[in-house]
Design a protein around this motif. Sequence first.
Motif, PDB file in Angstrom:
ATOM      1  N   ASN A  73      36.953  60.130  43.756  1.00 16.53           N
ATOM      2  CA  ASN A  73      37.794  59.161  43.455  1.00 16.53           C
ATOM      3  C   ASN A  73      37.430  57.834  43.895  1.00 16.53           C
ATOM      4  N   LEU A  74      36.685  57.796  45.048  1.00 13.98           N
ATOM      5  CA  LEU A  74      35.843  56.739  45.721  1.00 13.98           C
ATOM      6  C   LEU A  74      34.749  56.266  44.660  1.00 13.98           C
ATOM      7  N   LEU A  75      34.082  57.196  44.133  1.00 19.84           N
ATOM      8  CA  LEU A  75      32.935  56.974  43.229  1.00 19.84           C
ATOM      9  C   LEU A  75      33.575  56.413  41.845  1.00 19.84           C
ATOM     10  N   ALA A  76      34.577  56.901  41.482  1.00 19.24           N
ATOM     11  CA  ALA A  76      35.374  56.340  40.246  1.00 19.24           C
ATOM     12  C   ALA A  76      35.796  55.049  40.327  1.00 19.24           C
ATOM     13  N   ARG A  77      36.488  54.711  41.632  1.00 18.04           N
ATOM     14  CA  ARG A  77      36.693  53.215  41.765  1.00 18.04           C
ATOM     15  C   ARG A  77      35.659  52.466  41.881  1.00 18.04           C
ATOM     16  N   ALA A  78      34.727  52.743  42.474  1.00 15.89           N
ATOM     17  CA  ALA A  78      33.680  51.854  42.726  1.00 15.89           C
ATOM     18  C   ALA A  78      32.860  51.566  41.256  1.00 15.89           C
ATOM     19  N   ASP A  79      32.878  52.501  40.608  1.00 10.08           N
ATOM     20  CA  ASP A  79      32.196  52.268  39.242  1.00 10.08           C
ATOM     21  C   ASP A  79      33.207  51.306  38.462  1.00 10.08           C
ATOM     22  N   SER A  80      34.398  51.743  38.492  1.00 16.17           N
ATOM     23  CA  SER A  80      35.293  50.838  37.719  1.00 16.17           C
ATOM     24  C   SER A  80      35.454  49.305  38.399  1.00 16.17           C
ATOM     25  N   THR A  81      35.330  49.237  39.723  1.00 15.31           N
ATOM     26  CA  THR A  81      35.137  47.881  40.065  1.00 15.31           C
ATOM     27  C   THR A  81      33.971  47.084  39.499  1.00 15.31           C
ATOM     28  N   LYS A  82      32.826  47.855  39.660  1.00 20.49           N
ATOM     29  CA  LYS A  82      31.581  47.043  39.160  1.00 20.49           C
ATOM     30  C   LYS A  82      31.678  46.797  37.811  1.00 20.49           C
ATOM     31  N   ASN A  83      32.297  47.836  36.833  1.00 23.93           N
ATOM     32  CA  ASN A  83      32.270  47.350  35.385  1.00 23.93           C
ATOM     33  C   ASN A  83      33.373  46.195  35.193  1.00 23.93           C
ATOM     34  N   TRP A  84      34.408  46.234  35.603  1.00 21.96           N
ATOM     35  CA  TRP A  84      35.290  44.987  35.502  1.00 21.96           C
ATOM     36  C   TRP A  84      35.000  43.813  36.235  1.00 21.96           C
ATOM     37  N   THR A  85      34.070  44.068  37.287  1.00 19.66           N
ATOM     38  CA  THR A  85      33.736  42.639  37.831  1.00 19.66           C
ATOM     39  C   THR A  85      32.506  42.132  36.817  1.00 19.66           C
ATOM     40  N   GLU A  86      31.679  42.755  36.353  1.00 18.87           N
ATOM     41  CA  GLU A  86      30.821  42.194  35.410  1.00 18.87           C
ATOM     42  C   GLU A  86      31.760  41.601  34.127  1.00 18.87           C
ATOM     43  N   LYS A  87      32.645  42.122  33.466  1.00 22.09           N
ATOM     44  CA  LYS A  87      33.277  41.698  32.582  1.00 22.09           C
ATOM     45  C   LYS A  87      34.077  40.625  32.933  1.00 22.09           C
ATOM     46  N   ILE A  88      34.645  40.333  33.936  1.00 21.71           N
ATOM     47  CA  ILE A  88      35.406  39.175  34.275  1.00 21.71           C
ATOM     48  C   ILE A  88      34.418  38.128  34.642  1.00 21.71           C
ATOM     49  N   LEU A  89      33.130  38.377  35.286  1.00 22.23           N
ATOM     50  CA  LEU A  89      32.277  37.338  35.366  1.00 22.23           C
ATOM     51  C   LEU A  89      31.624  36.510  34.103  1.00 22.23           C
ATOM     52  N   ARG A  90      31.262  37.561  33.147  1.00 26.77           N
ATOM     53  CA  ARG A  90      30.745  37.172  31.994  1.00 26.77           C
ATOM     54  C   ARG A  90      31.786  36.181  31.157  1.00 26.77           C
ATOM     55  N   GLN A  91      33.195  36.608  31.095  1.00 25.79           N
ATOM     56  CA  GLN A  91      34.145  36.118  30.381  1.00 25.79           C
ATOM     57  C   GLN A  91      34.403  34.727  31.035  1.00 25.79           C
ATOM     58  N   THR A  92      34.464  34.674  32.368  1.00 26.93           N
ATOM     59  CA  THR A  92      34.658  33.347  33.184  1.00 26.93           C
ATOM     60  C   THR A  92      33.495  32.281  32.884  1.00 26.93           C
ATOM     61  N   GLU A  93      32.082  32.924  32.887  1.00 22.48           N
ATOM     62  CA  GLU A  93      31.152  31.865  32.549  1.00 22.48           C
ATOM     63  C   GLU A  93      31.377  31.505  30.924  1.00 22.48           C
ATOM     64  N   VAL A  94      31.861  32.144  30.169  1.00 23.36           N
ATOM     65  CA  VAL A  94      31.958  31.655  28.798  1.00 23.36           C
ATOM     66  C   VAL A  94      33.285  30.584  28.776  1.00 23.36           C
ATOM     67  N   LEU A  95      34.204  30.839  29.657  1.00 26.84           N
ATOM     68  CA  LEU A  95      35.451  29.760  29.783  1.00 26.84           C
ATOM     69  C   LEU A  95      34.771  28.524  30.366  1.00 26.84           C
ATOM     70  N   LEU A  96      34.042  28.524  31.522  1.00 26.19           N
ATOM     71  CA  LEU A  96      33.668  27.474  32.010  1.00 26.19           C
ATOM     72  C   LEU A  96      32.276  26.806  31.352  1.00 26.19           C
ATOM     73  N   GLN A  97      31.506  27.622  30.493  1.00 28.94           N
ATOM     74  CA  GLN A  97      30.437  26.964  29.549  1.00 28.94           C
ATOM     75  C   GLN A  97      30.543  27.648  28.116  1.00 28.94           C
ATOM     76  N   PRO A  98      31.195  27.247  27.038  1.00 30.16           N
ATOM     77  CA  PRO A  98      31.233  28.081  25.874  1.00 30.16           C
ATOM     78  C   PRO A  98      29.909  27.861  25.282  1.00 30.16           C
ATOM     79  N   ASN A  99      29.086  26.879  25.461  1.00 28.67           N
ATOM     80  CA  ASN A  99      27.807  26.799  24.786  1.00 28.67           C
ATOM     81  C   ASN A  99      26.903  28.024  25.254  1.00 28.67           C
ATOM     82  N   PRO A 100      26.808  29.018  24.264  1.00 31.73           N
ATOM     83  CA  PRO A 100      25.460  29.951  24.950  1.00 31.73           C
ATOM     84  C   PRO A 100      24.023  29.821  25.376  1.00 31.73           C
TER      85      PRO A 100
END
Length: 406
Positions: A73-100
Motif C-alpha cells: 500500500n505504501l508503494l502504491a501510494r508513493a507511485d500515485s503521489t508521484k504520478n499526480w504530482t507530475e500531472k499537476i505540475l505540468r498543467q500548472t505550468e500550462v496555466l501560468l505559461q500557455p505558450n509551449p
Amino acid sequence: MDFNMKKLASDAGIFFTRAVQAFGGLSSRPKDSCTRPDPFSEPQSPHLCNGLVFTEEKFGQAEKTELDAQFENLLARADSTKNWTEKILRQTEVLLQPNPSARVEEFLYEKLDRKVPSRVTNGELLAQYMAEAASELGPTTPYGKTLIKVAEAEKRLGAAERDFIHTASINFLTPLRTFLEGDWKTISKERRLLHNRRLDLDACKARLKKAKAAEAKATLWNDEVDKAEQELRVAQTEFDRQAEVTRLLLEGISSTHVNHLRCLHEFVESQTTYYAQCYRHMLDLQKQLGRFPGTFVGTTEPASPPLSSTSPTTAAATMPGGPSVAGLAPPGEAALRLEEVAPPASGTRKARVLYDYEAADSSELALLADELITVYSLPGMDPDWLIGERGNKKGKVPVTYLELLS
C-alpha cells in the motif's frame, strides 16, 4: 490505457540485462548452483543467479518473496503521489505559461542554470499597442482617450499577472519540482536496491532448496548445505535492512502530502489575490469610462457575474424623457439642478442594483447590491446615466450597474 513508456523501457532493460548476465554466467561457470543440483566445485556468488531468478519469476517458474500488504500500500501510494504530482505540475505550468515555446525556453534556461530573461505579458503588450494606437489616431479624441485609459488598465493587469506567476512559481511549482527531483529520486534508488536484495534473497532460497534436494540424494556434501544456509541468512538480513530503509522513506510521503497541502493553500491565496486585483482594476476602468462624454460603457454583461442580459444602452433608450445629448453639465451645476427638478409625473421605473457602486462626488448616488431604487431620465443627460432616488436621497447612477424592472 495509460502506458508509462519510461517505466516499461526500464523494466525491459532490467529484464534483458539480468537475463544476459545469468546466461553469461552459466556459460563461463557450468557448475553454477543455480542451474545444477550438484554445484560443489567452488563457492558461488548469488548475484550471478539474479538474472535467472528474475527471468523465472517473470514466467512464473520461480518462487518470489512477497512484501506485506502494508508495504504494498505504501508503494502504491508513493507511485500515485508521484504520478499526480507530475500531472499537476505540468498543467500548472500550462496555466501560468500557455505558450509551449516559452515553456521550452524556460526549461532550457533552468537546465543551463541561467537566469530566465524577463518576458512581457500579454496584457502589457496589449497596453503598449493601445497606447501607440492612441498616439497615432489622436490622444485628444474620445476614441484616443479611451484607448489610453484602457491601456493603463491593461498594463496594471499585466503587472498583476506577472506577480501572480512569480508567486505561484515560488510557492507552488518549486516544491513540486523539489519532490520529483529530490525525494522521489531517493525513493526510487532505494526501491531499486530493495528489488536487487529481493532477487538475491530469492536466488539464495533457490540455491538452498536445490542443495537440500541434492543432499537427499546423497550427491552433495553437507558443508554445501551449510554454506547455502549461511548465504540465505546474510541475504535475508540485507533484504530486511533495505526493506526498513525503504519503508521509512515511503512513510515520509505523508509529510510530503502535508507540505503540498500548505503549498496548495498558498497557490489558491495568490490566485485569489490576482483575480481580486483584476476585478478592482476593471471596476475602476469602467467608472472612468462612464465619466467620459460620448463614450459607450454599456455592454450586454456587467463587470461582475452577469445577472441581467438587458443592454444598458437599450435600457436607457427606453426611459422616457427629453432628447439624449452627449455630456452633462458640470457637477456643481448638475447638483443644483437635481435638487430643483422633481421626477416626471410618468416614466419612472424601478431598478435593481447589480453590484455595489461608490459615488465619485456629491452629484452621484452610492448603490448597494440587490437594493431597489427608482430611476428616471432628465433632458440633456448622457444616455449611460440615470437619476436614481432612494428615500430622500437623489443622484446620478450608471446604467451598467442597474437591471431595469418592468
